[in-house]
Design an enzyme around this catalytic site. Structure first.
Site, PDB file in Angstrom:
ATOM      1  N   HIS A  82       4.610 -51.759  -7.598  1.00 19.86           N
ATOM      2  CA  HIS A  82       5.885 -51.038  -7.544  1.00 19.86           C
ATOM      3  C   HIS A  82       7.045 -51.995  -7.857  1.00 19.86           C
ATOM      4  CE1 HIS A  82       9.103 -48.491  -6.092  1.00 19.86           C
ATOM      5  NE2 HIS A  82       8.243 -47.505  -5.849  1.00 19.86           N
ATOM      6  N   PRO A  83       7.971 -51.566  -8.730  1.00 21.61           N
ATOM      7  CA  PRO A  83       9.047 -52.491  -9.121  1.00 21.61           C
ATOM      8  C   PRO A  83      10.053 -52.754  -8.001  1.00 21.61           C
ATOM      9  CG  PRO A  83       9.474 -50.308 -10.018  1.00 21.61           C
ATOM     10  CD  PRO A  83       8.102 -50.256  -9.392  1.00 21.61           C
ATOM     11  N   GLY A  84      10.060 -51.903  -6.990  1.00 17.77           N
ATOM     12  CA  GLY A  84      11.089 -52.002  -5.964  1.00 17.77           C
ATOM     13  C   GLY A  84      10.826 -53.030  -4.873  1.00 17.77           C
ATOM     14  N   TYR A  85       9.597 -53.490  -4.747  1.00 15.96           N
ATOM     15  CA  TYR A  85       9.267 -54.315  -3.563  1.00 15.96           C
ATOM     16  C   TYR A  85       8.503 -55.591  -3.890  1.00 15.96           C
ATOM     17  CZ  TYR A  85      10.217 -49.721  -1.599  1.00 15.96           C
ATOM     18  OH  TYR A  85      10.806 -48.528  -1.302  1.00 15.96           O
TER      19      TYR A  85
ATOM     20  N   ASP B 129       3.493 -40.368 -13.647  1.00 16.23           N
ATOM     21  CA  ASP B 129       4.660 -39.533 -13.342  1.00 16.23           C
ATOM     22  C   ASP B 129       5.300 -39.055 -14.644  1.00 16.23           C
ATOM     23  OD1 ASP B 129       4.602 -39.663 -10.600  1.00 16.23           O
ATOM     24  OD2 ASP B 129       6.647 -40.450 -10.398  1.00 16.23           O
TER      25      ASP B 129
ATOM     26  N   VAL C  52       5.983 -29.679 -12.909  1.00 13.56           N
ATOM     27  CA  VAL C  52       6.120 -28.426 -12.163  1.00 13.56           C
ATOM     28  C   VAL C  52       7.600 -28.165 -11.916  1.00 13.56           C
ATOM     29  CG1 VAL C  52       5.485 -27.203 -10.036  1.00 13.56           C
ATOM     30  CG2 VAL C  52       3.863 -28.791 -11.097  1.00 13.56           C
TER      31      VAL C  52
ATOM     32  N   GLU D 162       1.364 -41.523  -2.311  1.00 11.15           N
ATOM     33  CA  GLU D 162       1.576 -42.954  -2.555  1.00 11.15           C
ATOM     34  C   GLU D 162       1.131 -43.767  -1.330  1.00 11.15           C
ATOM     35  OE1 GLU D 162       4.901 -44.870  -4.998  1.00 11.15           O
ATOM     36  OE2 GLU D 162       5.662 -45.043  -2.947  1.00 11.15           O
TER      37      GLU D 162
ATOM     38  N   LYS E 103      11.422 -27.703 -12.459  1.00 10.65           N
ATOM     39  CA  LYS E 103      12.401 -28.277 -13.400  1.00 10.65           C
ATOM     40  C   LYS E 103      11.926 -29.584 -14.037  1.00 10.65           C
ATOM     41  CE  LYS E 103      16.393 -26.082 -11.321  1.00 10.65           C
ATOM     42  NZ  LYS E 103      17.478 -26.280 -10.360  1.00 10.65           N
TER      43      LYS E 103
HETATM   44  N1  UDP Z   1       6.673 -33.328  -9.618  1.00 11.13           N
HETATM   45  C1  UDP Z   1       6.866 -32.139 -10.325  1.00 11.13           C
HETATM   46  N2  UDP Z   1       7.756 -31.234  -9.850  1.00 11.13           N
HETATM   47  C2  UDP Z   1       8.502 -31.448  -8.725  1.00 11.13           C
HETATM   48  C3  UDP Z   1       8.308 -32.648  -8.025  1.00 11.13           C
HETATM   49  C4  UDP Z   1       7.388 -33.572  -8.508  1.00 11.13           C
HETATM   50  O1  UDP Z   1       6.218 -31.906 -11.352  1.00 11.13           O
HETATM   51  O2  UDP Z   1       9.312 -30.581  -8.363  1.00 11.13           O
HETATM   52  C5  UDP Z   1       5.666 -34.280 -10.125  1.00 11.13           C
HETATM   53  C6  UDP Z   1       6.179 -35.026 -11.367  1.00 11.13           C
HETATM   54  O3  UDP Z   1       5.091 -35.364 -12.183  1.00 11.13           O
HETATM   55  C7  UDP Z   1       6.787 -36.263 -10.760  1.00 11.13           C
HETATM   56  C8  UDP Z   1       5.805 -36.561  -9.632  1.00 11.13           C
HETATM   57  O4  UDP Z   1       5.411 -35.277  -9.138  1.00 11.13           O
HETATM   58  O5  UDP Z   1       6.905 -37.298 -11.712  1.00 11.13           O
HETATM   59  C9  UDP Z   1       6.344 -37.426  -8.482  1.00 11.13           C
HETATM   60  O6  UDP Z   1       7.586 -36.950  -8.017  1.00 11.13           O
HETATM   61  P1  UDP Z   1       8.946 -37.769  -8.289  1.00 11.13           P
HETATM   62  O7  UDP Z   1       8.926 -38.328  -9.668  1.00 11.13           O
HETATM   63  O8  UDP Z   1      10.098 -36.880  -7.954  1.00 11.13           O
HETATM   64  O9  UDP Z   1       8.840 -38.943  -7.236  1.00 11.13           O
HETATM   65  P2  UDP Z   1       9.597 -40.348  -7.351  1.00 11.13           P
HETATM   66  O10 UDP Z   1       9.068 -41.040  -8.594  1.00 11.13           O
HETATM   67  O11 UDP Z   1      11.064 -40.076  -7.467  1.00 11.13           O
HETATM   68  O12 UDP Z   1       9.199 -41.062  -6.093  1.00 11.13           O
HETATM   69 MN    MN Z   2       8.720 -40.314 -10.507  1.00 11.21          MN
END
Ligand code: UDP
Ligand code: MN
Length: 350
Positions: A229-232, A207, A119, A299, A121
C-alpha cells in the site's frame, strides 16, 4: 544328519527367495527413477509439455539467441529493499529485465485474467481503466478482463488488441459500498470455480477507480502476489490500519504484520487466488454472523491472510500509487494509480 541338511536346504531356498524379491524391487525402483528423470528433462529450448513439470512457476526457459544486458550480482538498487525476509522478490523498477521476462513467458503461452468491479456510479471509471490497460497491462499477452457491474448497458466499447477480451457479468446493486467491496471475494471465488479453471493461468483483482500509467507485465507474475500500500510503506507496523479487535478473524496483533498490503490490487496463480478469495470470504461471513465488520473489509482479511500465507512475490507501491500523493524519490515509475475521487458523490452511502 539328514534332518540337518534338509534345514540347510530350506534356509538356502528362503535366502534365494529373499534375494530374488529384493532384486526385483530394486530393479523396479531403478526403472522408476530412470523414467522419472527422463520425464524431467524437457527438450532444450522447447516447452515442458507432456512432462511432469506442470507449474508455470518452476521452470523458466529463455530463448537461446536472446541478447540482453549482463546482470550484475554486486550492483543494483540500494535505496530500496528488493527481497523480503522470507526471500520473495520485491519488484521495483531496475530489478528486472522486461525483455527477458516477456520472452520467457511468451513461450509458456499463458493467459492472464483480471477482475474489476464497477457497481453503481463507479462505472464512470471503467473507460479509463480499460483504455489504459490496453496500453500497459500485459501488452502482447492473452488477457481476459472480467467486468462485474449492475449497469451492463453502460460498459464502454473499448477497442482491444488481438488475444484480449472483455467479459461482462451482471451483479446486483447495493446500498452500502462496504458490501460491494466485500462481496468481491465471493464473486472472484465463484468466477474461478465456474469459469476460469481451464483457460486461465494467472489472475489479478484490481480496483476500477484507477488507471495504468506504465508497464504492468510479466515481472508481476508469481504464486501469490501482493502489492504494498502506498500510504504506509515507510511507517512502523504499529501504524498499519490492520483490524485490531481480537474478535474478528482479520485480527492482526500488535507486534505482528510484515507490510500493509492493498485491497485494490492482488493476484497470482489461479489456485492461489482461489484459496485466498475462499478463505477471506468465509472469514468475512463468519465475522458478519457475529455482527463484526473488519476495519477495512476485505483489505483487512487480505492482510491477515498474507501475514500467515506469505506472498511469493511482492509488488512495490509503483503498482498502486494514489494520484493525490506526490511521487517519492524511490518510486522511479508509477505503473498504476488510484484517481482522485469525491467519495460523497460516487458512493451509495458515506
Ligand atoms: N466499488 C464499486 N462501487 C461502489 C463501491 C466500490 O464498484 O459503490 C468497487 C470498485 O471496483 C472500487 C472497489 O470496489 O474500486 C473498492 O472501493 P473504493 O475504490 O471506493 O475503495 P478505496 O480504494 O477508496 O479504499
Ligand atoms: Mn479504490
Amino acid at each position: 544328519m539328514h534332518l540337518w541338511s534338509g534345514k540347510v536346504v530350506t534356509v538356502i531356498l528362503l535366502l534365494a527367495l529373499l534375494l530374488g524379491v529384493l532384486y526385483y524391487y530394486n530393479f523396479q525402483s531403478y526403472r522408476l527413477v530412470v523414467s522419472f528423470e527422463q520425464d524431467q528433462i524437457p527438450p532444450e529450448g522447447g516447452s515442458a509439455a507432456n512432462t511432469v513439470i506442470t507449474s508455470h512457476e518452476l521452470h523458466l526457459v529463455a530463448p537461446n539467441n536472446l541478447q540482453y544486458k549482463q546482470p550484475s550480482i554486486v550492483q543494483g538498487r540500494t535505496d530500496v529493499v528488493t527481497v523480503t525476509p522470507w526471500l520473495a522478490p520485491v519488484v521495483w523498477e531496475g530489478t528486472f529485465n522486461p525483455v527477458l521476462l516477456d520472452s520467457i513467458y511468451t513461450q509458456k503461452n499463458i493467459t492472464i485474467a483480471a477482475t474489476v468491479f464497477a457497481v453503481g456510479k463507479y462505472i464512470m471509471f471503467l473507460k479509463n481503466f480499460l483504455e489504459t490497460a490496453e496500453q500497459h497491462f500485459f501488452v502482447g499477452f492473452k488477457v481476459h478482463i472480467y467486468v462485474f457491474t449492475d449497469r451492463p448497458e453502460e460498459v464502454p466499447k473499448v477497442k482491444m488488441a488481438a488475444g484480449r477480451q472483455l467479459m461482462v457479468h451482471s451483479v446486483p446493486s447495493s446500498r452500502r459500498w462496504q458490501e460491494i467491496s466485500a462481496r468481491r471475494m465471493e464473486l472472484i471465488q465463484t468466477l474461478i470455480e465456474e469459469k476460469l479453471q481451464n483457460d486461465v493461468d494467472y489472475i489479478f483483482c484490481l480496483d476500477v477507480d484507477s488507471k495504468f500509467h506504465g508497464r504492468w507485465g510479466t515481472e508481476s507474475l508469481g504464486g501469490l502476489v501482493a502489492v504494498i500500500h502506498p500510504g504506509y510503506y515507510r511507517d512502523d507496523r504499529s501504524k498499519f490500519p490492520y483490524e485490531r479487535r481480537p474478535a474478528s478473524r482479520a485480527y492482526v496483533a500488535p507486534g505482528q504484520g510484515d507490510f500493509y498490503y492493498c485491497g485494490g490490487a492482488f493476484g497470482g496463480l489461479l489456485q492461489e487466488v482461489h484459496l485466498l478469495a475462499k478463505t477471506c470470504r468465509s472469514n468475512f461471513e463468519a465475522d458478519a454472523k457475529e455482527g463484526i465488520e473488519a476495519a477495512w473489509q476485505e483489505e483487512s482479511h487480505l492482510n491477515r491472510y498474507m501475514w500467515i500465507n506469505k506472498p511469493s512475490k511482492v509488488l512495490s507501491p509503483e503498482y498502486l500509487w494514489q494520484d493525490f500523493k506526490s511521487r517519492n524519490p524511490e518510486v522511479h515509475i508509477i505503473r498504476f494509480s488510484g484517481v482522485v475521487k469525491n467519495y460523497a458523490e460516487i458512493r451509495p452511502n458515506v
